[in-house]
Design an enzyme around this catalytic site. Structure first.
Site, PDB file in Angstrom:
ATOM      1  N   GLU A 389       0.821  -1.212   0.000  1.00  0.00           N
ATOM      2  CA  GLU A 389       0.000   0.000   0.000  1.00  0.00           C
ATOM      3  C   GLU A 389       0.861   1.272   0.000  1.00  0.00           C
ATOM      4  O   GLU A 389       0.484   2.281  -0.601  1.00  0.00           O
ATOM      5  CB  GLU A 389      -0.965   0.002   1.186  1.00  0.00           C
ATOM      6  CG  GLU A 389      -1.983  -1.132   1.178  1.00  0.00           C
ATOM      7  CD  GLU A 389      -2.824  -1.199  -0.095  1.00  0.00           C
ATOM      8  OE1 GLU A 389      -3.000  -0.145  -0.765  1.00  0.00           O
ATOM      9  OE2 GLU A 389      -3.299  -2.305  -0.432  1.00  0.00           O
ATOM     10  N   HIS A 395       3.825   6.188  -5.194  1.00  0.00           N
ATOM     11  CA  HIS A 395       3.534   6.445  -6.614  1.00  0.00           C
ATOM     12  C   HIS A 395       2.660   7.704  -6.727  1.00  0.00           C
ATOM     13  O   HIS A 395       2.935   8.612  -7.522  1.00  0.00           O
ATOM     14  CB  HIS A 395       2.820   5.232  -7.211  1.00  0.00           C
ATOM     15  CG  HIS A 395       2.723   5.260  -8.706  1.00  0.00           C
ATOM     16  ND1 HIS A 395       2.259   4.200  -9.445  1.00  0.00           N
ATOM     17  CD2 HIS A 395       3.024   6.220  -9.624  1.00  0.00           C
ATOM     18  CE1 HIS A 395       2.292   4.495 -10.733  1.00  0.00           C
ATOM     19  NE2 HIS A 395       2.742   5.729 -10.860  1.00  0.00           N
TER      20      HIS A 395
END
Length: 596
Positions: A389, A395
């Site tokens: 996660e 990202h």
């Protein structure tokens, strides 16, 4: 079994800080009203996108409205996820969803009007104003879609039909999450417990085979009792896809689904074909499982029980954090510093509480940091969940930091790359440090299970979707009998001879929520394969590969997904990335067998 704490009983240091999105619900309400007001301003541009000035004005307003609507929706849904029993946030989430549909309808005139412009004139507008240059890729992508975008009235009609088109999925979710009732079965200690979807995987991991079998049979007998209704919702969902395929003038539902990402149909077909060529590895894994469990006959209810029975390492959240930061050190100091910032700055909601949404996810909205929802249980698997996660979160962090709003959201086809890359690097770190044979076998099995679940299983789902859509497109009805038969045959093909494909598994398609987001699941397999390739490059090449990876993470949607992946040396138009990933799977099988 101890009672779950209420939300208020959780220590604030283990809760995320949604106040970083809105300090109060009153501020949410103000933004809600502001979006309504800004939507009225859009009417000033309707029929008037005929100059560089008006093009810049409408695109800027579109982004401002979109950013506010995203913020409203994210906050409302995440507040609801903290405690689903709170009516206030159920209502807020419903209002945010309604507003999103209203926004989509109000914005629907913009793209048809832009596309009605002469191409040369439109390109001239982009050169005329500096503030339009940022929209170059957006306009290019829009022109690519020109043949599939309708006039303004028809686009408005399709946007207005959005909520109605969600009906098959909404009906399925209500049936699957609210109305369905499972029977009572006996657990490992002989206690009678009501079977729930949340408890199902725990039962399937039980060392007691009778518990596994009874849970398996109870679950699928329940779905069997609703199978005609579920077949009707599944068929309606496919018909919805065919309707939109026809309206948008595509050759197939699959082509339409892939078009938004500019992914050729051959990528999807290559994936299935490549997996078919290496089904021997999946069959070999099933054979290993049968041998490890000392079973004369392996059944479908035996495929989730851990192969390493006596290894159950307990890990505190603080220990898990430290492991993740050390394990991801090959990603470089900057990456680990962002990770540390996430752990220390209210990004993460750690522990389970009453009525909290289950599972784990990462989410966020432009202009704030990303968030991660966990339900930490203190198992080694939770360490991988954190790494996974936080891969999504970082990202998002890079993408939001380096891209304007119009390109800030990376597409779903890229969503699993960073998260899985983190996991692969973590596995490598833990395997190198594993002192006990059992720990090493546990880790190897964890990674093998990922290949089974994320590559082979998702590709089987992808093939099921492709087959059923093609059948419906050729006029064949999709009733329960047809869907069961297709699904059974795929299970036989993918799992091989060393397992009994029980009749109950024929009904599994009926409980897969991802089938209501059509042609989505293949992205897990391509993303996983890309991530394995990237992690191998990072571990072999070091900082040079890390820098290329960070460039990819910063890309958002500023280029097409396949082009962004090429920057890190991954070309999904070729079978090589998937083949390379499967070679890693083969090495894991070799190593596990050597330890048996």
């Amino acid at each position: 079994m101890s009672k779950l704490p209420s939300r208020e009983e959780i220590d604030p240091k283990y809760k995320w800080k949604l106040e970083d999105i809105y300090e109060s619900d009153d501020l949410w309400e103000k933004d809600f009203k502001r979006v309504k007001e800004r939507l009225k301003e859009l009417q000033n541009f309707r029929g008037r996108i005929n100059s560089a000035e008006n093009l810049a004005g409408v695109l800027k307003l579109k982004d401002e409205i979109g950013q506010m609507a995203d913020r409203l929706f994210t906050y409302a849904r995440m507040r609801r996820d903290e405690d689903n029993s709170r009516g206030k946030y159920q209502a807020l989430a419903d209002r945010a969803m309604g507003l999103s549909v209203e926004v989509a309808g109000s914005l629907s005139f913009i793209e048809p009007e832009i596309l009605a412009l002469d191409r040369e004139k439109l390109m001239g507008f982009l050169k005329e104003r500096e503030d339009l240059k940022v929209y170059g890729h957006y306009i290019d992508d829009l022109l690519r879609m020109k043949d599939h975008i309708l006039d303004a009235d028809k686009e408005k009609m399709l946007a207005d039909a959005g909520e109605m088109a969600e009906a098959p999925g909404d009906i399925f979710r209500m049936l699957d999450n609210a109305d369905i009732k499972f029977p009572v079965i006996k657990d490992d200690e002989g206690n009678e417990l009501e079977l729930t979807k949340g408890r199902y995987i725990n039962f399937m991991e039980s060392k007691n085979r009778e518990v596994r079998k009874s849970a398996f049979e109870a679950l699928y007998t329940t779905y069997k009792g609703l199978i005609n209704t579920l077949a009707a919702t599944a068929s309606a969902n496919v018909k919805r896809d065919i309707f939109y395929k026809n309206q948008r003038k595509f050759n197939s539902s699959l082509e339409k689904s892939l078009f938004a990402d500019n992914v050729p149909v051959k990528v999807y077909e290559n994936l299935i074909d490549t997996i078919h060529r290496r089904l021997d590895l999946m069959h070999r894994y099933i054979k290993i499982r049968k041998k490890a469990l000392h079973l004369d006959e392996l059944h479908m209810y035996d495929i989730y029980v851990p192969l390493v029975k006596d290894y159950d390492k307990k890990v505190s959240y603080e220990e898990a954090r430290a492991m993740v930061m050390e394990g991801l050190s090959p990603m470089g100091k900057e990456y680990v510093d962002i990770l540390k910032q996430g752990f220390n700055s209210g990004w993460i909601d750690v522990y389970e509480n009453r009525s909290k949404t289950g599972g784990a996810y990462s989410w966020g909205c432009y202009g704030t940091h990303p968030y991660v929802l966990l339900n930490f249980q203190g198992k080694l698997n939770d360490v991988f969940t954190i790494a996974h996660e936080m891969g999504h979160a970082i990202h998002t962090y890079y993408s939001f930091s380096h891209q304007p709003y119009v390109y800030a959201q990376y597409p779903i086809i890229l969503a699993e790359v960073a998260s899985t890359c983190n996991e692969a690097i973590m596995i490598n770190y833990l395997l190198e440090r594993a002192k006990q044979k059992e720990e090493k076998m546990f880790l190897l099995n964890h990674f093998m299970e990922q290949f089974k679940g994320i590559v082979y299983r998702q590709v089987m789902f992808a093939e099921f979707e492709k087959m059923t859509h093609e059948m419906a497109e050729s006029g064949e009805p999709l009733n329960a009998e047809v869907l069961n038969k297709v699904y059974h045959e795929l299970n036989v093909k993918y799992y091989g001879r060393d397992i009994v494909v029980d009749e109950q598994i024929d009904y599994e398609w009926a409980r897969i929520p991802h089938f209501y987001t059509s042609f989505y699941v293949y992205k897990y397999a391509t993303g996983f394969s890309a991530a394995i390739a990237i992690s191998e490059k990072i571990l072999k090449e070091g900082s040079r590969a890390v820098e290329r990876f960070k460039e990819f993470l910063s890309g958002g949607s500023s280029d097409y997904p396949l082009e962004l992946l090429k920057k890190v040396g991954v070309d999904l138009t070729e079978p090589k990335p998937v083949m390379d990933a499967l070679q890693v799977f083969e090495k894991l099988l070799d190593e596990y067998e050597s330890l048996m």
